[in-house]
Design a protein around this motif. Structure first.
Motif, PDB file in Angstrom:
ATOM      1  N   ASN A   1       0.816  -1.213   0.000  1.00 27.20           N
ATOM      2  CA  ASN A   1       0.000   0.000   0.000  1.00 27.20           C
ATOM      3  C   ASN A   1       0.851   1.265   0.000  1.00 27.20           C
ATOM      4  OD1 ASN A   1      -2.495  -1.367   0.058  1.00 27.20           O
ATOM      5  ND2 ASN A   1      -2.327  -1.663   2.265  1.00 27.20           N
ATOM      6  N   ALA A   2       2.164   1.090   0.000  1.00 24.09           N
ATOM      7  CA  ALA A   2       3.076   2.227   0.102  1.00 24.09           C
ATOM      8  C   ALA A   2       3.541   2.680  -1.278  1.00 24.09           C
ATOM      9  CB  ALA A   2       4.281   1.853   0.966  1.00 24.09           C
ATOM     10  N   ARG A   3       3.830   3.984  -1.365  1.00 17.54           N
ATOM     11  CA  ARG A   3       4.354   4.563  -2.595  1.00 17.54           C
ATOM     12  C   ARG A   3       5.650   5.308  -2.270  1.00 17.54           C
ATOM     13  NH1 ARG A   3       0.607   4.388  -6.711  1.00 17.54           N
ATOM     14  NH2 ARG A   3       1.746   5.936  -7.923  1.00 17.54           N
TER      15      ARG A   3
ATOM     16  N   GLY B   1       6.333   8.459  -6.438  1.00 18.35           N
ATOM     17  CA  GLY B   1       5.337   8.228  -7.476  1.00 18.35           C
ATOM     18  C   GLY B   1       5.172   6.792  -7.918  1.00 18.35           C
ATOM     19  N   SER B   2       5.937   5.875  -7.333  1.00 16.93           N
ATOM     20  CA  SER B   2       5.845   4.456  -7.693  1.00 16.93           C
ATOM     21  C   SER B   2       5.142   3.667  -6.602  1.00 16.93           C
ATOM     22  CB  SER B   2       7.252   3.865  -7.885  1.00 16.93           C
ATOM     23  OG  SER B   2       7.918   4.461  -8.958  1.00 16.93           O
ATOM     24  N   GLN B   3       4.292   2.706  -7.007  1.00 15.35           N
ATOM     25  CA  GLN B   3       3.731   1.770  -6.045  1.00 15.35           C
ATOM     26  C   GLN B   3       4.765   0.692  -5.787  1.00 15.35           C
ATOM     27  OE1 GLN B   3       0.036  -0.100  -7.108  1.00 15.35           O
ATOM     28  NE2 GLN B   3      -0.226  -1.020  -5.093  1.00 15.35           N
ATOM     29  N   LEU B   4       5.053   0.442  -4.512  1.00 16.13           N
ATOM     30  CA  LEU B   4       6.088  -0.522  -4.159  1.00 16.13           C
ATOM     31  C   LEU B   4       5.522  -1.940  -4.151  1.00 16.13           C
ATOM     32  CD1 LEU B   4       7.900   1.416  -1.279  1.00 16.13           C
ATOM     33  CD2 LEU B   4       8.561   1.225  -3.688  1.00 16.13           C
TER      34      LEU B   4
ATOM     35  N   LEU C   1      12.748  -5.775  -4.284  1.00 10.80           N
ATOM     36  CA  LEU C   1      11.833  -4.646  -4.107  1.00 10.80           C
ATOM     37  C   LEU C   1      11.764  -3.895  -5.430  1.00 10.80           C
ATOM     38  CD1 LEU C   1      10.139  -2.695  -2.290  1.00 10.80           C
ATOM     39  CD2 LEU C   1      12.303  -1.494  -1.823  1.00 10.80           C
ATOM     40  N   PHE C   2      10.535  -3.607  -5.881  1.00  9.35           N
ATOM     41  CA  PHE C   2      10.329  -2.988  -7.183  1.00  9.35           C
ATOM     42  C   PHE C   2       9.351  -1.826  -7.048  1.00  9.35           C
ATOM     43  CE2 PHE C   2      11.094  -7.507  -7.585  1.00  9.35           C
ATOM     44  CZ  PHE C   2      12.156  -7.557  -8.483  1.00  9.35           C
ATOM     45  N   GLY C   3       9.474  -0.872  -7.967  1.00  9.35           N
ATOM     46  CA  GLY C   3       8.543   0.246  -8.021  1.00  9.35           C
ATOM     47  C   GLY C   3       7.818   0.250  -9.353  1.00  9.35           C
ATOM     48  N   LEU C   4       6.491   0.326  -9.319  1.00 10.37           N
ATOM     49  CA  LEU C   4       5.677   0.292 -10.535  1.00 10.37           C
ATOM     50  C   LEU C   4       5.026   1.653 -10.751  1.00 10.37           C
ATOM     51  CD1 LEU C   4       4.359  -1.419 -12.843  1.00 10.37           C
ATOM     52  CD2 LEU C   4       2.460  -1.823 -11.254  1.00 10.37           C
TER      53      LEU C   4
ATOM     54  N   GLN D   1       0.460   2.268   4.757  1.00  9.77           N
ATOM     55  CA  GLN D   1       0.820   3.065   3.589  1.00  9.77           C
ATOM     56  C   GLN D   1       2.143   3.797   3.799  1.00  9.77           C
ATOM     57  OE1 GLN D   1      -2.360   5.696   2.266  1.00  9.77           O
ATOM     58  NE2 GLN D   1      -3.876   4.418   3.278  1.00  9.77           N
ATOM     59  N   PHE D   2       2.675   3.711   4.995  1.00 12.37           N
ATOM     60  CA  PHE D   2       3.824   4.534   5.354  1.00 12.37           C
ATOM     61  C   PHE D   2       5.082   3.692   5.524  1.00 12.37           C
ATOM     62  CE2 PHE D   2      -0.052   6.442   7.115  1.00 12.37           C
ATOM     63  CZ  PHE D   2      -0.075   7.629   6.379  1.00 12.37           C
ATOM     64  N   LEU D   3       6.201   4.276   5.139  1.00  9.03           N
ATOM     65  CA  LEU D   3       7.502   3.641   5.300  1.00  9.03           C
ATOM     66  C   LEU D   3       8.136   4.124   6.605  1.00  9.03           C
ATOM     67  CD1 LEU D   3       8.794   4.059   1.637  1.00  9.03           C
ATOM     68  CD2 LEU D   3       7.748   2.037   2.656  1.00  9.03           C
ATOM     69  N   PRO D   4       8.908   3.259   7.294  1.00  4.92           N
ATOM     70  CA  PRO D   4       9.314   1.906   6.906  1.00  4.92           C
ATOM     71  C   PRO D   4       8.169   0.896   6.996  1.00  4.92           C
ATOM     72  CG  PRO D   4      10.127   2.415   9.095  1.00  4.92           C
ATOM     73  CD  PRO D   4       9.514   3.672   8.572  1.00  4.92           C
TER      74      PRO D   4
END
Length: 202
Positions: free
Chosen positions: A98-100, A103-106, A126-129, A159-162
């Motif tokens: 749920n995190a971005r 601008g990328s969805q992780l 780990l990838f960003g789409l 939705q939040f990192l970490p």
């Protein structure tokens, strides 16, 4: 004089505006042109491929072929000098978060790197789409083990990192030979940090 300057200014602005306008409409990407991996995994029509950076190497592998046995993979070949190998992404275990980030969805997914040797080196990637631009970027990897078995991946719903990622693995104990089937259950936790890196917590 003012009239002449006004006419000249209007003419210059008109030419500049015409130069900024594209006379050709944007070209629609057809299904035949679209990258088949991006289309099947994410329903995105794009010319850009899904590429993985091979760990401990300068090589990259573009995923291109779906394989269903012995488990569901999408594979790609790579070369690193004299070394030739293959990367296999476990797409059924791909988890969208749920995190971005930027601008990328992780998303996280396991992948295996093989070469001419006997090892099958498992990693968590780990990838960003970015759906708008139709790109998938490989951000980070952590090593899971050689010839292990992956039982599952779970990602915290925040939705939040970490963000915490937990893997359930079957590994070998110290007395088992590599040829034997792994049977020791191990849970390993990782963190996706705000810099877009995967870090081991255990």
């Amino acid at each position: 004089m003012r009239l002449v300057l006004s006419v000249l200014l209007t003419a210059v602005l008109s030419i500049a505006l015409l130069g900024c306008q594209s006379t050709e409409p944007p070209k629609e990407i057809s299904l035949a042109q679209a990258d088949p991996v991006m289309l099947q995994l994410f329903s995105i029509k794009t010319l850009a491929g899904f590429t993985l950076r091979v760990p401990q190497s300068e090589a990259v592998a573009r995923l291109s072929t779906f394989v269903e046995t012995p488990r569901p993979w999408v594979s790609g070949d790579y070369s690193d000098g004299p070394v030739r190998g293959q990367v296999l992404l476990g797409y059924r275990d791909l988890q969208m978060t749920n995190a971005r980030l930027a601008g990328s969805q992780l998303m996280v997914a396991p992948f295996v790197v093989t070469n001419q040797g006997s090892g099958s080196f498992w990693y968590l990637g780990l990838f960003g789409l970015k759906a708008e631009s139709g790109t998938a970027t490989h951000l980070s990897s952590v090593f899971l083990g050689d010839r292990i078995e992956l039982r599952g991946i779970s990602v915290a719903a925040s939705q939040f990192l970490p963000l915490t990622v937990t893997t359930e693995l079957l590994i070998r104990d110290a007395n088992q030979a590599m040829a034997e089937t792994p049977g020791l259950l191990e849970l390993r936790r990782f963190e996706i940090n705000p810099q877009g890196q995967l870090l081991a917590l255990d």
